[in-house]
Design a protein around this motif. Structure first.
Motif, PDB file in Angstrom:
ATOM      1  N   CYS A 104       0.823  -1.205   0.000  1.00  0.00           N
ATOM      2  CA  CYS A 104       0.000   0.000   0.000  1.00  0.00           C
ATOM      3  C   CYS A 104       0.857   1.256   0.000  1.00  0.00           C
ATOM      4  CB  CYS A 104      -0.991  -0.022   1.149  1.00  0.00           C
ATOM      5  SG  CYS A 104      -0.331   0.620   2.634  1.00  0.00           S
ATOM      6  N   GLY A 106       0.485   5.619   0.713  1.00  0.00           N
ATOM      7  CA  GLY A 106      -0.410   6.622   1.288  1.00  0.00           C
ATOM      8  C   GLY A 106      -0.125   6.786   2.766  1.00  0.00           C
ATOM      9  N   ASN A 107      -0.810   7.759   3.345  1.00  0.00           N
ATOM     10  CA  ASN A 107      -0.607   8.041   4.767  1.00  0.00           C
ATOM     11  C   ASN A 107      -1.553   7.180   5.595  1.00  0.00           C
ATOM     12  OD1 ASN A 107      -0.088   9.096   7.230  1.00  0.00           O
ATOM     13  ND2 ASN A 107      -0.468  11.228   6.662  1.00  0.00           N
ATOM     14  N   ILE A 108      -1.172   5.917   5.795  1.00  0.00           N
ATOM     15  CA  ILE A 108      -2.118   4.982   6.414  1.00  0.00           C
ATOM     16  C   ILE A 108      -2.294   5.219   7.919  1.00  0.00           C
ATOM     17  CG2 ILE A 108      -1.882   3.180   4.664  1.00  0.00           C
ATOM     18  CD1 ILE A 108      -0.263   1.613   6.822  1.00  0.00           C
ATOM     19  N   SER A 109      -1.464   6.104   8.499  1.00  0.00           N
ATOM     20  CA  SER A 109      -1.676   6.401   9.921  1.00  0.00           C
ATOM     21  C   SER A 109      -3.012   7.123  10.110  1.00  0.00           C
ATOM     22  CB  SER A 109      -0.522   7.236  10.482  1.00  0.00           C
ATOM     23  OG  SER A 109      -0.435   8.449   9.770  1.00  0.00           O
ATOM     24  N   LEU A 111      -5.787   6.120   8.684  1.00  0.00           N
ATOM     25  CA  LEU A 111      -6.891   5.162   8.558  1.00  0.00           C
ATOM     26  C   LEU A 111      -7.404   4.766   9.942  1.00  0.00           C
ATOM     27  CD1 LEU A 111      -5.524   2.636   5.864  1.00  0.00           C
ATOM     28  CD2 LEU A 111      -7.041   4.593   5.501  1.00  0.00           C
ATOM     29  N   LYS A 116      -6.429  -0.217   9.378  1.00  0.00           N
ATOM     30  CA  LYS A 116      -4.967  -0.268   9.329  1.00  0.00           C
ATOM     31  C   LYS A 116      -4.464  -1.653   9.739  1.00  0.00           C
ATOM     32  CE  LYS A 116      -0.923   1.902  11.220  1.00  0.00           C
ATOM     33  NZ  LYS A 116      -0.397   2.838  12.188  1.00  0.00           N
ATOM     34  N   LEU A 119      -5.241  -4.234   7.029  1.00  0.00           N
ATOM     35  CA  LEU A 119      -4.371  -3.973   5.880  1.00  0.00           C
ATOM     36  C   LEU A 119      -2.962  -4.526   6.127  1.00  0.00           C
ATOM     37  CD1 LEU A 119      -4.133  -2.384   3.158  1.00  0.00           C
ATOM     38  CD2 LEU A 119      -3.374  -0.429   4.504  1.00  0.00           C
ATOM     39  N   LEU A 138      -4.118   4.378  -0.590  1.00  0.00           N
ATOM     40  CA  LEU A 138      -5.124   4.629   0.449  1.00  0.00           C
ATOM     41  C   LEU A 138      -4.724   5.849   1.251  1.00  0.00           C
ATOM     42  CD1 LEU A 138      -5.598   0.988   1.724  1.00  0.00           C
ATOM     43  CD2 LEU A 138      -7.422   2.428   0.823  1.00  0.00           C
ATOM     44  N   SER A 139      -5.614   6.803   1.366  1.00  0.00           N
ATOM     45  CA  SER A 139      -5.258   8.072   1.983  1.00  0.00           C
ATOM     46  C   SER A 139      -3.998   8.587   1.298  1.00  0.00           C
ATOM     47  CB  SER A 139      -5.028   7.892   3.497  1.00  0.00           C
ATOM     48  OG  SER A 139      -4.870   9.147   4.106  1.00  0.00           O
ATOM     49  N   TYR A 140      -4.022   8.451  -0.027  1.00  0.00           N
ATOM     50  CA  TYR A 140      -2.855   8.810  -0.834  1.00  0.00           C
ATOM     51  C   TYR A 140      -3.047  10.167  -1.522  1.00  0.00           C
ATOM     52  CZ  TYR A 140       0.587   9.034  -4.495  1.00  0.00           C
ATOM     53  OH  TYR A 140       1.611   9.467  -5.299  1.00  0.00           O
ATOM     54  N   TYR A 177       6.768   6.764  -1.595  1.00  0.00           N
ATOM     55  CA  TYR A 177       6.107   5.513  -1.194  1.00  0.00           C
ATOM     56  C   TYR A 177       6.364   4.413  -2.217  1.00  0.00           C
ATOM     57  CZ  TYR A 177       2.974   8.219   1.935  1.00  0.00           C
ATOM     58  OH  TYR A 177       2.437   9.003   2.914  1.00  0.00           O
TER      59      TYR A 177
END
Ligand code: IPE
Ligand code: IPE
Ligand code: MG
Length: 246
Positions: A104, A106-109, A111, A116, A119, A138-140, A177
């Protein structure tokens, strides 16, 4: 037309990226709530992922949720996050059966905890799969990614771990990323919109762009094969003249 049989399997794009758009309009056309468009969209995800694996595409990246999508109504954001969790739970089998590794960007923190956790769990469980890498954005947001890249590099320069002279394109690549992914060869956007919406700005520098009017929930592997066939019939010149290429 059967596009699959017409593909040159030795000239597949190394990296296909898709902006999956049109779920809301699909639902609206049918008189359904937007959520049902997102749910139906998961069928398109499964078919497209399997289609890529079937023909031998090594890297597929799907834009699932942008940094800007956090500004949608809370109910819709919650629905999308719940759908992410249920899809991950359900589709881990598809990934394992097809030897696909999940990744993945993106800024998954940002989510929700549950999303999270699920994932990271699927990423871990599929980490030794080798047939294809499926990356979920995701949250990208590309600008956020590039900003974070600048910060990391500036910090290394200020700590004298890196000299300004040493900063080149490969150093920049290593702070994105997408550090382990090749450049995007083919970028597809569904739903008729012709814009990039903050997706992989650096990585699509020389990608071929392909826009289709099909709404994402209706998208199937045959549509992807058609896009790849179209891609294979373009001349990618990378700044050179046509004569130089032949
Ligand atoms: C794409 O479909 C899914 C996400 C952006 C999460 P949309 O929800 O943007 O659908 P439209 O563009 O409103 O039709
Ligand atoms: C882009 O679609 C993001 C995803 C597909 C996840 P949007 O529907 O959010 O894009 P805009 O706002 O129409 O550009
Ligand atoms: Mg949209």
């Amino acid at each position: 037309m059967n596009y699959k049989d017409k593909l040159n399997l030795d000239k597949l794009p190394a990296h296909v990226a898709i902006i999956m758009d049109g779920n809301g309009r699909w639902a609206k056309q049918k008189g359904f709530l937007r959520a049902s468009g997102h749910k139906e969209g998961t069928k398109a995800v499964r078919d497209t992922v399997e289609g890529c694996a079937e023909i031998g595409v090594k890297n597929l990246t799907l834009y699932a949720f942008s940094t800007e999508n956090w500004n949608r109504p809370k109910l819709e954001v919650d629905t999308l996050m719940k759908l992410l969790v249920s899809s991950l739970k359900k589709e881990i089998k598809t990934l394992q059966d097809n030897n696909i590794r999940l990744n993945c960007i993106g800024n998954i923190s940002n989510l929700p905890k549950k999303a999270k956790k699920e994932l990271l769990d699927v990423i871990e469980k599929t980490s030794s799969n080798t047939r294809m890498t499926l990356t979920l954005a995701l949250s990208y947001g590309s600008r956020e990614e590039i900003t974070s890249c600048f910060k990391q590099i500036a910090e290394k320069v200020s700590k004298r771990e890196l000299s300004i002279e040493a900063i080149d394109e490969s150093v920049i690549n290593k702070h994105l990323y997408t550090q382990n992914l090749p450049d995007v060869d083919l970028l597809i956007r569904t739903s008729g919109e012709q814009r990039i919406s903050n997706f992989l700005l650096w990585q699509i520098a020389y990608a071929e762009l392909y826009f289709t009017k099909i709404l994402w929930p209706d998208y199937r592997r045959e549509d992807l094969f058609e896009a790849i066939y179209n891609y294979q019939n373009r001349e990618r010149r990378f700044g050179k003249t046509s004569e130089q290429l032949s």
